[in-house]
Write an enzyme that holds these catalytic residues in place. Structure first.
Site, short mmCIF file in Angstrom:
data_model
loop_
_atom_site.label_atom_id
_atom_site.label_comp_id
_atom_site.label_asym_id
_atom_site.label_seq_id
_atom_site.Cartn_x
_atom_site.Cartn_y
_atom_site.Cartn_z
N HIS A 143 1.06 -21.47 9.69
CA HIS A 143 0.37 -21.21 8.42
C HIS A 143 1.19 -20.30 7.52
O HIS A 143 0.66 -19.69 6.59
CB HIS A 143 -0.99 -20.55 8.68
CG HIS A 143 -1.83 -21.27 9.66
ND1 HIS A 143 -2.19 -22.59 9.49
CD2 HIS A 143 -2.38 -20.90 10.84
CE1 HIS A 143 -2.95 -22.98 10.52
NE2 HIS A 143 -3.06 -21.96 11.35
N HIS A 160 -5.51 -26.81 10.39
CA HIS A 160 -4.86 -27.16 11.66
C HIS A 160 -4.81 -28.66 11.82
O HIS A 160 -4.77 -29.17 12.93
CB HIS A 160 -5.63 -26.59 12.84
CG HIS A 160 -5.87 -25.13 12.77
ND1 HIS A 160 -6.96 -24.60 12.15
CD2 HIS A 160 -5.14 -24.09 13.21
CE1 HIS A 160 -6.91 -23.27 12.23
NE2 HIS A 160 -5.82 -22.94 12.85
#
Ligand SMILES: Nc1ncnc2c1ncn2[C@@H]1O[C@H](COP(=O)(O)OP(=O)(O)O)[C@@H](O)[C@H]1O
Ligand SMILES: Nc1ncnc2c1ncn2[C@@H]1O[C@H](COP(=O)(O)OP(=O)(O)O)[C@@H](O)[C@H]1O
Ligand SMILES: [Mg+2]
Ligand SMILES: [Mg+2]
Ligand SMILES: [Mg+2]
Ligand SMILES: [Mg+2]
Lengths: 211, 333, 333, 211
Positions: B57, B219
């Site tokens: 991320h 995700h």
């Protein structure tokens, strides 16, 4: 009785099983998760293999606690704390034993399940590993208390875990990553329930055949 | 899989080595367990702020460690929550005696691992408060489920609370502020393409050349709905309206508008998205008083965007503007 | 083609509208002809710096307009050099009486259009100097050809010269400095995927799932060589060695290392690349004294990276560190 | 003689031709360029169409200069200054005329070519538009000076441009974006030479057929 060596064999075989099923568990974690469950379990159990030689001469309880702590610090995600707790509680439940009776197994797995539920707060039918572990422990207890052989009892536990795992397919997930999907979680088998089934299946194959 | 990596299993380790070499003036990186702390940690008397989550991320969270933002970040494997030992070490490393705030995104794994870490830290005598960020309106909220995911508001909470801690707020005040930011932030994202987890080596999901997925997580979790691709104006509407209606944001509200790239969407498209978002806000009477545009909470190389709106009060504005010096966000210094 | 856009022909216009709405404190945006100037332009007595080029390389150049960097940027259509009328208007808008520097990347179109603009500006009595950036070692240099492309060093030149102008350097000194930066900077890039020009709607080139292109330009121009994908360590070697040997950079040199995403490559990979680059520099005795890591000169959503090394002297270091406040690069203020 | 209306018709048809060939010219610009030549020419000539009504009653020189200035300020890239200069110089060369003789055409296109060479500094065989325009202008001059009909002369110019365009295929580019490719520029037809061929082909089709 299950010897300490048999317990070690179970853990070693489990590491192989998760290694072989790495891709499979990860695929199951793709449509309703984040595609890492197999990778996580494999990473954790490979680390467990590394740690085992250092604790082999300790008692079964210590060995299982080491497995649990290793999983907690290498798996991550939801699987890490849950399986970590599973093995730590299992180890605490049987403490300093050097071999396990059928009754010990029931105590041990019940404690493991309680730990998972306490940690994850999932209920039955939430589409998690709890749906595989719960029927497995129940089947094991029933078989043992009705005087079945260890092999038979473990076979029933594995079969119940498998059934529980399959039963997750039509469920709507309420816990874990799959729950974000709502209705779209329906129709997929839960990866954690699958790794739990593999755990009981391997127990049967390692301990049941020999006994 | 096409990535600039060496072995998939070394991705996180080598990324951290890169960060360590690139920013020694701002951060220190520790390995086994992995965590990143401010170069000058612990800052005595200051509340420490620790966050963490799966890798993939970037710049969140490691890129937000530094003066005015996080004191430490715990990077897990790609998309996998970090482990309690990382969090415990990070917590100890940044404890300057005023306690430590854990900013946790609402994922079962993150919650459980941070919970175990907090228990351990408390057992060692460190005061820990945990705040859970759950701002993703794509997910149905409910008491009986895992609830909403934590996404874009996390970045804003880390900046605002980091500034508050720097100003000397005590632990309870920083934690309350963090809860207020979470209560006032809402997000939603979408994907044009899937990401590929290095260890898996294949896309998490497949989208046809004319499809997009609305309500995606960070995700590669599938979203709310798959549909044909649409012009940016409609896509932004599909994201912004649920966001606005959820809080709900009302005419006259002052907001921070955050347009985030999921990793593969370039800046030129983000400005087009921002342009559409600004139109919608204007039509609804929302006043954009601050903004953030760029790849700040990504999902590997996924193409797509997320939109976050945060209703701001004067305190939040002041803290947002306060100096920050991290690899990923920097101003005023 | 999957992009967050409305009509392909409106991409640049709507991007500029987004920029105008997002950063009114830093820039003013003009349309027909399109150009972006500092909000406080013209700064009296200061050398004005204008750059420009095709769009699709964001944040370059528009994102680098602001205090301490560019006074104006002229965005062309996607990958198409802007036109002289844009450049002329921008030049007039930023002329504070001390003359204007045009920083031009070495592409035939950019050269010719800036040349025409400079002629027109001079005809209107504005002193103009032009410096051409040509740092791409993937291209064979020769007097008889168009020479090398201008790539990564452009960003560094804009920052360093922007700081110099801010400090009061006169036009000749800023231009000389810009030439020195260009003379000391070298770059090379590679692509894992093609980009898609919105108006074309299809990828400029096709790469198989296991192929990459080395020596790529920033407009989807084919590179030096197509080959099977390799680990990051080898890819970085393929880029860094020609860069190092070209100047040549020598043991003991102080360098700025710039690892740039072509747009689709996320930060996690850039740090892995940086890690490899740092190893190579160390092995060669090059001392990385500054770095820049991120998507700064992109090629739409192309996945890939470029590496730029700039040999720095003390003056350049000081100017690099000077405050800058632009949408795309900001520190010290 | 070519009337002002014929000149306007040429420009309008050219706009159509570039619009039709937008994708084709862009494809040619993909392997050895940046995939925009057709898009650029089309954008420029569509703007020219918009501007034409405002200058239709001016002389041919003014009309062509307007075309050139419009191209300069809308095309961008290499094509903009080059075709812009082409038309501006063409307009300057024939100045205030209201119709064009064959000799005027020669003068006009020669001036246009000179402008392109001065602006772009390309030589013959550099694999640019110069390789199509140069033989076209030469063929036109030769045909006109040897007394051929306008139709014949324009046909020869178009044929020469086509040949010049095709001759760019085996060339190694020395100027423009294709030159960055070195050896790899060989084997591809130059997009600018192609748009120049279309320009002469359209002149023949607009003016030649009628005369
Ligand atoms: N609250 C919970 N209680 C019990 N099991 C859970 C819970 N949340 C998730 N799980 C189990 O964890 C599995 C996913 O594990 P894993 O993929 O390793 O973690 P993550 O979801 O963090 O990526 C699920 O398939 C589910 O069986
Ligand atoms: N120096 C030059 N002189 C003449 N023609 C040139 C020169 N450089 C490029 N060209 C022509 O320009 C064409 C490319 O135009 P275009 O695609 O519009 O510009 P760009 O290369 O800037 O994208 C080439 O095919 C070539 O014919
Ligand atoms: Mg998972
Ligand atoms: Mg995970
Ligand atoms: Mg171009
Ligand atoms: Mg081109």
């Amino acid at each position: 009785m299950i010897s300490k060596d048999a317990v070690l064999a179970w853990i070693r075989t489990l590491a192989d099983v998760y290694h072989e099923n790495r891709q499979y568990l990860t695929e199951l974690d793709s449509p309703i998760g984040d595609a890492d469950h197999g990778i996580n379990m494999d990473r954790g159990f490979q680390k467990v293999l590394e740690k085992l030689p250092g604790v082999e001469d300790k008692d079964i309880g210590s060995i299982l606690k080491t497995v649990g702590m290793t999983l907690v610090s290498t798996v991550g995600g939801a699987g890490g704390p849950l399986y970590g707790t599973f093995f730590m509680r299992a180890g605490m439940a049987i403490d300093a034993k050097e071999e396990l009776s059928a009754e010990d197994l029931v105590t041990m797995f019940q404690a493991a399940l309680d730990g998972v539920i306490q940690r994850g707060k999932a209920e039955l039918n939430d589409k998690t590993m709890v749906d595989a572990i719960t029927p497995a422990v129940e089947a094991l207890r029933e078989a043992v208390s009705s005087g079945a052989s260890l092999s038979e009892a473990l076979s029933k536990a594995a079969a119940a875990a498998e059934e529980g795992m399959k039963a997750t397919i039509p469920m709507l997930a309420k816990k874990g990553r799959a729950s974000y999907l709502g209705e779209r979680s329906i129709g997929h088998q839960d990866p954690g329930a699958t790794s739990s089934y593999l755990l009981f299946k391997t127990a049967y194959e390692t301990w049941g055949q020999a006994n | 899989m096409k990535k600039l990596i060496n072995k998939p299993e070394d991705v996180v380790k080598e990324e951290l080595e890169g960060i360590a070499k690139a920013h020694p003036d701002i951060v220190k990186v520790f390995f086994n367990p992995n965590y990143i702390v401010r170069a000058d940690a612990p800052v005595q008397g200051k509340v420490g702020i620790v966050s963490g989550g799966g890798s993939g991320h970037e710049p969140m969270h490691g890129g937000f460690v530094g003066m005015g933002m996080l004191d430490a970040a715990c990077p897990g494997e790609v998309f996998t929550s970090p482990t309690p030992d990382q969090m415990l070490e990070a917590t100890k490393a940044v404890n300057g005696g005023a306690g430590v705030l854990h900013i946790v995104k609402n994922y079962t794994g993150d919650i459980m691992n941070f919970e175990m870490a907090a228990e351990m830290a408390q057992a060692e005598g460190i005061e820990v408060e945990s705040v859970v960020i759950d701002d993703d309106v794509a997910v149905q909220d409910s008491l009986y489920t895992a609830g909403r995911r934590g996404v874009g508001t996390t970045v804003l909470a880390e900046k605002i609370c980091g500034a508050a801690a720097e100003k000397g707020y005590d632990l309870k005040k920083v934690a309350d502020l963090c809860r207020r930011v979470n209560a006032n932030g809402r997000s939603m994202g979408m994907a044009l393409t899937s990401c590929t987890v290095p260890m898996k080596g294949e896309p998490t999901f497949e989208l046809a050349e004319d499809e997009m997925e609305i309500g995606i997580g960070i995700h590669g979790e599938p979203g709310r709905e798959r549909m044909k691709i649409k012009p940016a104006s409609e896509v932004v509407k599909l994201l912004a309206e649920p966001v606005i209606e959820d809080l709900p944001f009302k005419a006259g509200d002052e907001v921070l508008a955050f347009v985030n790239s999921m990793g593969g969407t370039p800046l030129i498209e983000l400005y087009i998205v921002y342009n559409e978002l600004a139109k919608i806000c204007e039509a609804r009477g929302l006043k954009i008083v601050r903004n953030l545009i760029g790849p700040y909470i990504t999902s590997l190389e996924m193409a797509g965007v997320s939109i976050t709106l945060l209703k701001m009060d004067d305190e939040m504005k002041e803290l947002w503007d306060a100096p920050v010096k991290t690899p990923g966000l920097r101003w005023g210094v």
